[in-house]
Each structure stands twice: as C-alpha cells, then as structure tokens.
Design a protein around this motif. Sequence first.
Motif, PDB file in Angstrom:
ATOM      1  N   ALA A  35       0.995  -1.308   0.171  1.00  0.00           N
ATOM      2  CA  ALA A  35       0.167   0.000  -0.093  1.00  0.00           C
ATOM      3  C   ALA A  35       0.890   1.137  -0.166  1.00  0.00           C
ATOM      4  CB  ALA A  35      -0.877   0.076   1.292  1.00  0.00           C
ATOM      5  N   GLU A  36       0.759   2.033  -0.969  1.00  0.00           N
ATOM      6  CA  GLU A  36       1.545   3.345  -1.051  1.00  0.00           C
ATOM      7  C   GLU A  36       0.554   4.566  -0.876  1.00  0.00           C
ATOM      8  OE1 GLU A  36       5.282   5.243  -3.824  1.00  0.00           O
ATOM      9  OE2 GLU A  36       3.977   3.473  -4.529  1.00  0.00           O
ATOM     10  N   LEU A  37       1.108   5.515   0.050  1.00  0.00           N
ATOM     11  CA  LEU A  37       0.547   6.765   0.355  1.00  0.00           C
ATOM     12  C   LEU A  37       1.308   8.042  -0.200  1.00  0.00           C
ATOM     13  CD1 LEU A  37      -0.923   5.879   3.844  1.00  0.00           C
ATOM     14  CD2 LEU A  37      -2.299   6.251   1.957  1.00  0.00           C
ATOM     15  N   ASP A  38       0.530   8.741  -0.901  1.00  0.00           N
ATOM     16  CA  ASP A  38       1.253   9.979  -0.926  1.00  0.00           C
ATOM     17  C   ASP A  38       0.123  11.075  -0.302  1.00  0.00           C
ATOM     18  OD1 ASP A  38       3.577   9.683  -2.313  1.00  0.00           O
ATOM     19  OD2 ASP A  38       2.261   8.854  -3.916  1.00  0.00           O
ATOM     20  N   GLU A  39       0.655  12.050   0.413  1.00  0.00           N
ATOM     21  CA  GLU A  39      -0.082  13.070   1.163  1.00  0.00           C
ATOM     22  C   GLU A  39       0.142  14.364   0.232  1.00  0.00           C
ATOM     23  OE1 GLU A  39       0.278  13.552   5.378  1.00  0.00           O
ATOM     24  OE2 GLU A  39       1.687  11.755   5.113  1.00  0.00           O
ATOM     25  N   GLU A  40      -0.936  15.054   0.197  1.00  0.00           N
ATOM     26  CA  GLU A  40      -1.078  16.398  -0.797  1.00  0.00           C
ATOM     27  C   GLU A  40      -1.868  17.437   0.340  1.00  0.00           C
ATOM     28  OE1 GLU A  40      -3.295  15.829  -4.349  1.00  0.00           O
ATOM     29  OE2 GLU A  40      -2.818  13.601  -4.193  1.00  0.00           O
ATOM     30  N   GLY A  41      -1.445  18.821   0.273  1.00  0.00           N
ATOM     31  CA  GLY A  41      -2.014  19.667   1.270  1.00  0.00           C
ATOM     32  C   GLY A  41      -2.013  19.576   2.579  1.00  0.00           C
ATOM     33  N   GLU A  42      -2.242  20.495   3.349  1.00  0.00           N
ATOM     34  CA  GLU A  42      -2.334  20.493   4.945  1.00  0.00           C
ATOM     35  C   GLU A  42      -3.805  20.712   5.342  1.00  0.00           C
ATOM     36  OE1 GLU A  42       0.765  22.912   6.327  1.00  0.00           O
ATOM     37  OE2 GLU A  42       2.452  22.056   5.014  1.00  0.00           O
ATOM     38  N   ASN A  45      -7.734  21.221   4.038  1.00  0.00           N
ATOM     39  CA  ASN A  45      -7.607  21.043   2.497  1.00  0.00           C
ATOM     40  C   ASN A  45      -6.611  19.747   2.225  1.00  0.00           C
ATOM     41  OD1 ASN A  45      -9.413  23.080   1.947  1.00  0.00           O
ATOM     42  ND2 ASN A  45      -7.582  24.552   2.357  1.00  0.00           N
ATOM     43  N   ALA A  46      -6.435  18.789   3.298  1.00  0.00           N
ATOM     44  CA  ALA A  46      -5.338  17.975   2.816  1.00  0.00           C
ATOM     45  C   ALA A  46      -6.018  16.574   2.055  1.00  0.00           C
ATOM     46  CB  ALA A  46      -4.737  17.291   4.133  1.00  0.00           C
ATOM     47  N   TRP A  47      -5.233  15.757   1.199  1.00  0.00           N
ATOM     48  CA  TRP A  47      -5.768  14.857   0.470  1.00  0.00           C
ATOM     49  C   TRP A  47      -4.620  13.774   0.567  1.00  0.00           C
ATOM     50  CZ3 TRP A  47     -10.429  14.503  -2.183  1.00  0.00           C
ATOM     51  CH2 TRP A  47     -11.250  15.444  -2.468  1.00  0.00           C
ATOM     52  N   PHE A  48      -5.077  12.618   0.168  1.00  0.00           N
ATOM     53  CA  PHE A  48      -4.172  11.750   0.216  1.00  0.00           C
ATOM     54  C   PHE A  48      -4.291  10.683  -0.987  1.00  0.00           C
ATOM     55  CE2 PHE A  48      -6.853   9.614   3.248  1.00  0.00           C
ATOM     56  CZ  PHE A  48      -6.991   8.318   2.522  1.00  0.00           C
ATOM     57  N   SER A  49      -3.529  10.263  -1.617  1.00  0.00           N
ATOM     58  CA  SER A  49      -3.787   9.285  -2.689  1.00  0.00           C
ATOM     59  C   SER A  49      -3.116   7.810  -2.239  1.00  0.00           C
ATOM     60  CB  SER A  49      -2.995   9.309  -4.149  1.00  0.00           C
ATOM     61  OG  SER A  49      -1.682   9.522  -4.034  1.00  0.00           O
ATOM     62  N   LEU A  50      -4.057   6.834  -2.490  1.00  0.00           N
ATOM     63  CA  LEU A  50      -3.883   5.414  -1.994  1.00  0.00           C
ATOM     64  C   LEU A  50      -3.724   4.391  -3.033  1.00  0.00           C
ATOM     65  CD1 LEU A  50      -3.547   3.450   0.362  1.00  0.00           C
ATOM     66  CD2 LEU A  50      -5.907   3.413   0.244  1.00  0.00           C
ATOM     67  N   GLU A  51      -2.615   3.727  -3.100  1.00  0.00           N
ATOM     68  CA  GLU A  51      -2.366   2.831  -4.358  1.00  0.00           C
ATOM     69  C   GLU A  51      -2.242   1.483  -3.682  1.00  0.00           C
ATOM     70  OE1 GLU A  51       0.848   1.418  -7.629  1.00  0.00           O
ATOM     71  OE2 GLU A  51       0.573   3.197  -7.235  1.00  0.00           O
ATOM     72  N   LEU A  52      -2.950   0.373  -3.701  1.00  0.00           N
ATOM     73  CA  LEU A  52      -2.784  -0.705  -3.383  1.00  0.00           C
ATOM     74  C   LEU A  52      -2.360  -1.876  -4.426  1.00  0.00           C
ATOM     75  CD1 LEU A  52      -5.949  -1.110  -1.333  1.00  0.00           C
ATOM     76  CD2 LEU A  52      -3.902  -0.314  -0.387  1.00  0.00           C
ATOM     77  N   ALA A 145      -6.704  -5.386   8.762  1.00  0.00           N
ATOM     78  CA  ALA A 145      -7.172  -6.665   8.004  1.00  0.00           C
ATOM     79  C   ALA A 145      -6.592  -7.187   6.794  1.00  0.00           C
ATOM     80  CB  ALA A 145      -8.655  -6.271   7.829  1.00  0.00           C
ATOM     81  N   ALA A 146      -6.061  -6.260   6.158  1.00  0.00           N
ATOM     82  CA  ALA A 146      -5.485  -6.596   4.710  1.00  0.00           C
ATOM     83  C   ALA A 146      -4.065  -7.078   4.798  1.00  0.00           C
ATOM     84  CB  ALA A 146      -5.650  -5.523   3.633  1.00  0.00           C
ATOM     85  N   ARG A 147      -3.356  -6.778   5.737  1.00  0.00           N
ATOM     86  CA  ARG A 147      -1.827  -7.428   5.733  1.00  0.00           C
ATOM     87  C   ARG A 147      -0.952  -6.847   4.513  1.00  0.00           C
ATOM     88  NH1 ARG A 147      -4.476 -11.748   6.249  1.00  0.00           N
ATOM     89  NH2 ARG A 147      -3.453 -13.046   4.696  1.00  0.00           N
ATOM     90  N   LEU A 148      -0.795  -5.706   4.442  1.00  0.00           N
ATOM     91  CA  LEU A 148       0.026  -4.707   3.373  1.00  0.00           C
ATOM     92  C   LEU A 148       1.155  -4.364   3.910  1.00  0.00           C
ATOM     93  CD1 LEU A 148      -3.227  -2.794   2.481  1.00  0.00           C
ATOM     94  CD2 LEU A 148      -2.147  -4.595   1.079  1.00  0.00           C
ATOM     95  N   ARG A 149       2.474  -4.272   3.045  1.00  0.00           N
ATOM     96  CA  ARG A 149       3.529  -3.539   3.296  1.00  0.00           C
ATOM     97  C   ARG A 149       3.307  -2.164   3.035  1.00  0.00           C
ATOM     98  NH1 ARG A 149       7.462  -2.121   0.050  1.00  0.00           N
ATOM     99  NH2 ARG A 149       6.900  -3.685  -1.593  1.00  0.00           N
ATOM    100  N   TRP A 150       3.461  -1.242   3.897  1.00  0.00           N
ATOM    101  CA  TRP A 150       2.922   0.367   3.819  1.00  0.00           C
ATOM    102  C   TRP A 150       4.221   1.025   3.316  1.00  0.00           C
ATOM    103  CZ3 TRP A 150      -1.837   2.244   3.743  1.00  0.00           C
ATOM    104  CH2 TRP A 150      -2.793   1.320   4.517  1.00  0.00           C
ATOM    105  N   ILE A 151       4.206   1.677   2.430  1.00  0.00           N
ATOM    106  CA  ILE A 151       5.111   2.744   1.676  1.00  0.00           C
ATOM    107  C   ILE A 151       4.743   4.154   2.078  1.00  0.00           C
ATOM    108  CG2 ILE A 151       6.374   3.423  -0.303  1.00  0.00           C
ATOM    109  CD1 ILE A 151       5.689   0.425  -1.611  1.00  0.00           C
ATOM    110  N   GLY A 152       5.418   4.828   2.778  1.00  0.00           N
ATOM    111  CA  GLY A 152       4.980   6.331   3.210  1.00  0.00           C
ATOM    112  C   GLY A 152       3.770   6.686   4.010  1.00  0.00           C
ATOM    113  N   GLY A 153       3.544   7.689   4.399  1.00  0.00           N
ATOM    114  CA  GLY A 153       2.012   8.226   4.936  1.00  0.00           C
ATOM    115  C   GLY A 153       2.291   8.014   6.524  1.00  0.00           C
ATOM    116  N   GLU A 154       3.312   7.804   6.976  1.00  0.00           N
ATOM    117  CA  GLU A 154       3.367   7.478   8.564  1.00  0.00           C
ATOM    118  C   GLU A 154       2.370   8.322   9.180  1.00  0.00           C
ATOM    119  OE1 GLU A 154       6.132   7.512   6.862  1.00  0.00           O
ATOM    120  OE2 GLU A 154       6.758   5.274   6.566  1.00  0.00           O
ATOM    121  N   ARG A 155       2.439   9.603   9.142  1.00  0.00           N
ATOM    122  CA  ARG A 155       1.724  10.473   9.994  1.00  0.00           C
ATOM    123  C   ARG A 155       0.215  10.523   9.614  1.00  0.00           C
ATOM    124  NH1 ARG A 155      -1.095  14.818   9.094  1.00  0.00           N
ATOM    125  NH2 ARG A 155      -1.037  14.720   7.153  1.00  0.00           N
ATOM    126  N   LEU A 156      -0.067  10.002   8.499  1.00  0.00           N
ATOM    127  CA  LEU A 156      -1.409   9.897   7.857  1.00  0.00           C
ATOM    128  C   LEU A 156      -2.137   8.669   8.482  1.00  0.00           C
ATOM    129  CD1 LEU A 156      -3.572  11.490   6.138  1.00  0.00           C
ATOM    130  CD2 LEU A 156      -2.760   9.926   4.172  1.00  0.00           C
TER     131      LEU A 156
END
Length: 201
Positions: A35-42, A45-52, A145-156
């Motif tokens: 699972a890869e997370l990219d954060e945008e904004g603060e 107005n903050a958003w994040f994109s999630l790729e699994l 539940a999904a047991r994923l290796r997370w990339i980025g987005g620790e704060r989120l």
Amino acid sequence: AFARRDIPRLCAAGWQIETDEDYRYNLAEVDDWYAELDEEGEGGNAWFSLELGVVVAGERHALLPLLVQMVRAAPREFSALALVARGDEDALVVELPNFERVALPWGRVKPILSTLGELYFGERLGNGVRLPAMDAARLAELERAARLRWIGGERLRELGRKLDSFGGIQAIAPPARLQAALRPYQLGGLAWLQFLREYGF
C-alpha cells in the motif's frame, strides 16, 4: 487448489501433464502486497492518494483498477452477501495487465473491497484513489485486516488510527486566563476547535 497443490504432486509421481498456454490456472506467484500513500496539502484541505497492489516477479501491479474492472463486469459476484459467502482461503483469480494470472486469497481481498467498496464507481486517478484526509480512518481498517506492506504516509496512518478509535468530541475547560463565562454553545465551539487542532484539520 488443484493446480497449485495436486498437479505438482502428480508430476512428482511421474505423470506428464500438458496445459494450453491460456489455461486459466497457470498462475504466477505473488511475492508481496503493498500500500503506497502520497499526501497532498495541509489541514482541512489535505488529501491523500492510495495505491494498493501486488508484486509479481519483481514487478508492481496496482490492484484497485483490476478489482474495479471485475466488480463492474460482475457486480453480483462482489455484493455484500457474495463476499460473506466466500471462504478466506478461497482464491480470486485476477488477470494482470501483462496477461499473467494470480490467485488472491479472499481473506486479503475482502477487507479491501469492504473498506473501499463505495469507491468502485467513483472517479479514480491513475492506479489508486484520491481521498480527503478525513477518510484516513479507512487506512486503519486496511492496516488491521489486509496485511499490506506500507510505503510512506506514517503521519497519515497515525491520524487514521486516531480517527478509527474516535469516541466523539470531548468537552474541555476554557483557558484559566479567559475573563469570561462561556455559554454552552460557546463551550461546544471551543471543544470543536480543540478537536480540529488536535487532529490537524
């Protein structure tokens, strides 16, 4: 199960087994789930994109577009009742963009579908979904539940855990230096502002 367990046993016992190139159960092995997370904004107005996705033979394959395509093609097969009926060890066969097929355990796919279910028919950006930061609680559900290796987005992800366990806005005492008696609706507003500050909104 037959293709993965019994065919190798038959081969080991001396059987010669031939399959067509397009045999549905010529399956590649999944090396990893990510699972890869990219954060945008603060703030608000903050958003994040999630790729699994899954990694097969060292190559990453985004899973959400493939699942969306399958759900749209056969919505009854992915209804809430159909998902409950699927055993966690049963497999969903997914064809990757390079035409390889993989068998994904329903026990790992169902949490993704139930957590992101209403997004199936929404707009997607590229290989993932784009969500407001207020939706970070979904990340905690996926983590559990999904047991994923997370990339980025620790704060989120930490925000997601806090939102997932959120029990409501807590009343707080006004600052001691405040030279005024606040009315109940003003105390509610103060608690709301404290909540926004604490959660970074």
